[in-house]
Scaffold this active site. Sequence first.
Site, PDB file in Angstrom:
ATOM      1  N   LYS A 131      18.926  10.461  35.570  1.00  9.09           N
ATOM      2  CA  LYS A 131      18.621  11.850  35.940  1.00  9.09           C
ATOM      3  C   LYS A 131      17.138  12.088  36.216  1.00  9.09           C
ATOM      4  O   LYS A 131      16.786  12.983  36.962  1.00  9.09           O
ATOM      5  CB  LYS A 131      19.128  12.820  34.858  1.00  9.09           C
ATOM      6  N   ASP A 187      23.778  21.153  35.218  1.00  6.84           N
ATOM      7  CA  ASP A 187      24.117  21.080  33.782  1.00  6.84           C
ATOM      8  C   ASP A 187      23.720  22.374  33.064  1.00  6.84           C
ATOM      9  O   ASP A 187      24.381  22.798  32.120  1.00  6.84           O
ATOM     10  CB  ASP A 187      23.388  19.908  33.104  1.00  6.84           C
ATOM     11  N   SER A 229      35.021  12.580  35.877  1.00  7.44           N
ATOM     12  CA  SER A 229      34.584  13.379  37.026  1.00  7.44           C
ATOM     13  C   SER A 229      35.509  13.265  38.250  1.00  7.44           C
ATOM     14  O   SER A 229      35.774  14.287  38.886  1.00  7.44           O
ATOM     15  CB  SER A 229      33.148  13.012  37.405  1.00  7.44           C
ATOM     16  N   ASN A 235      20.888  16.295  38.357  1.00  2.00           N
ATOM     17  CA  ASN A 235      22.252  15.757  38.216  1.00  2.00           C
ATOM     18  C   ASN A 235      23.056  15.886  39.504  1.00  2.00           C
ATOM     19  O   ASN A 235      24.207  15.462  39.554  1.00  2.00           O
ATOM     20  CB  ASN A 235      23.007  16.400  37.041  1.00  2.00           C
ATOM     21  N   GLY A 287      17.370  14.156  24.229  1.00  2.00           N
ATOM     22  CA  GLY A 287      17.585  13.406  25.471  1.00  2.00           C
ATOM     23  C   GLY A 287      17.819  14.324  26.659  1.00  2.00           C
ATOM     24  O   GLY A 287      17.451  15.505  26.638  1.00  2.00           O
ATOM     25  N   GLY A 288      18.434  13.768  27.694  1.00  2.00           N
ATOM     26  CA  GLY A 288      18.628  14.502  28.950  1.00  2.00           C
ATOM     27  C   GLY A 288      19.436  15.777  28.778  1.00  2.00           C
ATOM     28  O   GLY A 288      19.080  16.843  29.321  1.00  2.00           O
ATOM     29  N   ALA A 289      20.523  15.717  28.032  1.00  2.00           N
ATOM     30  CA  ALA A 289      21.383  16.892  27.879  1.00  2.00           C
ATOM     31  C   ALA A 289      20.655  17.999  27.122  1.00  2.00           C
ATOM     32  O   ALA A 289      20.792  19.187  27.440  1.00  2.00           O
ATOM     33  CB  ALA A 289      22.666  16.503  27.154  1.00  2.00           C
ATOM     34  N   TYR A 332      33.227  15.509  24.765  1.00  2.00           N
ATOM     35  CA  TYR A 332      34.593  15.951  25.103  1.00  2.00           C
ATOM     36  C   TYR A 332      35.627  14.858  24.845  1.00  2.00           C
ATOM     37  O   TYR A 332      36.817  15.060  25.068  1.00  2.00           O
ATOM     38  CB  TYR A 332      34.680  16.456  26.563  1.00  2.00           C
ATOM     39  N   THR A 375      24.149  10.594  36.630  1.00  2.00           N
ATOM     40  CA  THR A 375      24.302  10.637  35.175  1.00  2.00           C
ATOM     41  C   THR A 375      23.459   9.555  34.508  1.00  2.00           C
ATOM     42  O   THR A 375      22.639   8.896  35.159  1.00  2.00           O
ATOM     43  CB  THR A 375      25.799  10.606  34.786  1.00  2.00           C
TER      44      THR A 375
HETATM   45  P1  NAP Z   1      20.728  10.619  25.786  1.00  2.00           P
HETATM   46  O1  NAP Z   1      19.738  10.913  26.869  1.00  2.00           O
HETATM   47  O2  NAP Z   1      21.065   9.246  25.450  1.00  2.00           O
HETATM   48  O3  NAP Z   1      20.151  11.434  24.512  1.00  2.00           O
HETATM   49  C1  NAP Z   1      20.825  11.668  23.382  1.00  2.00           C
HETATM   50  C2  NAP Z   1      19.826  12.013  22.264  1.00  2.00           C
HETATM   51  O4  NAP Z   1      20.592  11.989  21.088  1.00  2.00           O
HETATM   52  C3  NAP Z   1      18.721  11.005  22.078  1.00  2.00           C
HETATM   53  O5  NAP Z   1      17.597  11.348  22.835  1.00  2.00           O
HETATM   54  C4  NAP Z   1      18.473  11.069  20.597  1.00  2.00           C
HETATM   55  O6  NAP Z   1      17.537  12.101  20.261  1.00  2.00           O
HETATM   56  C5  NAP Z   1      19.817  11.459  20.030  1.00  2.00           C
HETATM   57  N1  NAP Z   1      20.521  10.300  19.488  1.00  2.00           N
HETATM   58  C6  NAP Z   1      20.912   9.179  20.143  1.00  2.00           C
HETATM   59  N2  NAP Z   1      21.522   8.328  19.297  1.00  2.00           N
HETATM   60  C7  NAP Z   1      21.516   8.921  18.077  1.00  2.00           C
HETATM   61  C8  NAP Z   1      21.984   8.543  16.789  1.00  2.00           C
HETATM   62  N3  NAP Z   1      22.605   7.381  16.581  1.00  2.00           N
HETATM   63  N4  NAP Z   1      21.803   9.408  15.773  1.00  2.00           N
HETATM   64  C9  NAP Z   1      21.190  10.599  15.964  1.00  2.00           C
HETATM   65  N5  NAP Z   1      20.716  10.994  17.172  1.00  2.00           N
HETATM   66  C10 NAP Z   1      20.884  10.181  18.203  1.00  2.00           C
HETATM   67  O7  NAP Z   1      22.115  11.291  26.138  1.00  2.00           O
HETATM   68  P2  NAP Z   1      22.380  12.674  26.867  1.00  2.00           P
HETATM   69  O8  NAP Z   1      22.509  12.462  28.311  1.00  2.00           O
HETATM   70  O9  NAP Z   1      21.373  13.638  26.399  1.00  2.00           O
HETATM   71  O10 NAP Z   1      23.837  13.038  26.325  1.00  2.00           O
HETATM   72  C11 NAP Z   1      24.050  13.393  24.966  1.00  2.00           C
HETATM   73  C12 NAP Z   1      25.514  13.710  24.741  1.00  2.00           C
HETATM   74  O11 NAP Z   1      25.899  14.835  25.534  1.00  2.00           O
HETATM   75  C13 NAP Z   1      26.464  12.586  25.150  1.00  2.00           C
HETATM   76  O12 NAP Z   1      27.525  12.554  24.230  1.00  2.00           O
HETATM   77  C14 NAP Z   1      26.966  13.021  26.498  1.00  2.00           C
HETATM   78  O13 NAP Z   1      28.239  12.495  26.795  1.00  2.00           O
HETATM   79  C15 NAP Z   1      27.027  14.524  26.322  1.00  2.00           C
HETATM   80  N6  NAP Z   1      26.901  15.263  27.582  1.00  2.00           N
HETATM   81  C16 NAP Z   1      27.923  16.112  27.898  1.00  2.00           C
HETATM   82  C17 NAP Z   1      27.841  16.861  29.052  1.00  2.00           C
HETATM   83  C18 NAP Z   1      28.963  17.790  29.387  1.00  2.00           C
HETATM   84  O14 NAP Z   1      29.027  18.256  30.534  1.00  2.00           O
HETATM   85  N7  NAP Z   1      29.810  18.109  28.460  1.00  2.00           N
HETATM   86  C19 NAP Z   1      26.718  16.764  29.895  1.00  2.00           C
HETATM   87  C20 NAP Z   1      25.682  15.891  29.524  1.00  2.00           C
HETATM   88  C21 NAP Z   1      25.796  15.140  28.365  1.00  2.00           C
HETATM   89  P3  NAP Z   1      16.390  11.855  19.176  1.00  2.00           P
HETATM   90  O15 NAP Z   1      15.811  10.524  19.476  1.00  2.00           O
HETATM   91  O16 NAP Z   1      15.470  12.991  19.431  1.00  2.00           O
HETATM   92  O17 NAP Z   1      17.012  11.926  17.815  1.00  2.00           O
END
Ligand code: NAP
Length: 246
Positions: free
Chosen positions: A57, A94, A16, A78, A120-122, A193, A53
């Site tokens: 959030k 987001d 960022s 965010n 999750g959050g995303a 990414y 982040t």
């Molecule tokens: P998070 O809150 O930790 O949630 C990720 C979700 O993925 C969890 O709720 C879980 O869902 C699932 N998960 C976690 N570990 C897993 C595993 N080992 N196997 C299968 N499913 C799994 O994270 P987040 O904030 O949502 O972010 C998710 C991804 O998006 C990250 O890689 C983050 O870097 C990326 N992201 C990118 C942007 C961008 O601007 N490009 C923005 C935000 C996030 P279940 O329990 O329902 O299976």
Amino acid sequence: MLKCGLLGKKLSHSRSPEIHRQLGDYEYLLFEKQEDELEAFLKAGDWTGMNVTIPYKKTVLPYVAELSPVAEKIGSVNTLIRRPDGTLFGDNTDVAGFTSMVRFSGLCLRGTKVLVLGSGGASVSVCEGLRELDAFPVIISRRGENRYDNLEKHADASFLVNATPVGMFPDTEGSPLDLNRLPACRGVFDLIYNPRETRLMAQAREMGIPAVNGLYMLVAQARKSAELFTGKTIPEDKVEEIYRTM
Ligand code: NAP
């Protein structure tokens, strides 16, 4: 100079600051905080704008005096702005970041079924963005009604969004699913990414399916946040310019 930054728990790999340097003339610092440090940090008035982040959030919600309609709807913030009276306004960029990423891909999702991996959050922001695009999101989770082990009931899905960390650096060998299980899939969006091409994206490429990584979304949400920080409009072209340089 305006003082802005990013609040989270572990930020050493954040891209960022590199993005915000190119978006405006403000200071952008990283604030790694533990849960017990949050209240004092949010109440201290020495910053103007803050991105939020993982894992804060939702945690910041009780400290926010007013939410934008989208942040209120999805219950996730965010971007924080400190207003002149010291109170905080919370928004979520987001959602707009994701819809920008879809527009940039050139793929049309309107009226289609889209599988969103992870709850999750995303995932919350992606699902809201998909509804704005008139698509029909279905969340695939490791538990609940729609899971990886009964994916076949959604084999008609047209698009796939990976909103899990599976495949992310340093565990780049992982892939959340085998794309052969989705014979109608016409496009893959991976929010990851780093690496630039995940295993899931590589499989899509081998199968001739367009695949996009999350960098465009990251830059697009940062642009929207920068507009809130500075009160100035930043042309959308700037997103592509920064994306190309990165
Ligand atoms: P998070 O809150 O930790 O949630 C990720 C979700 O993925 C969890 O709720 C879980 O869902 C699932 N998960 C976690 N570990 C897993 C595993 N080992 N196997 C299968 N499913 C799994 O994270 P987040 O904030 O949502 O972010 C998710 C991804 O998006 C990250 O890689 C983050 O870097 C990326 N992201 C990118 C942007 C961008 O601007 N490009 C923005 C935000 C996030 P279940 O329990 O329902 O299976």
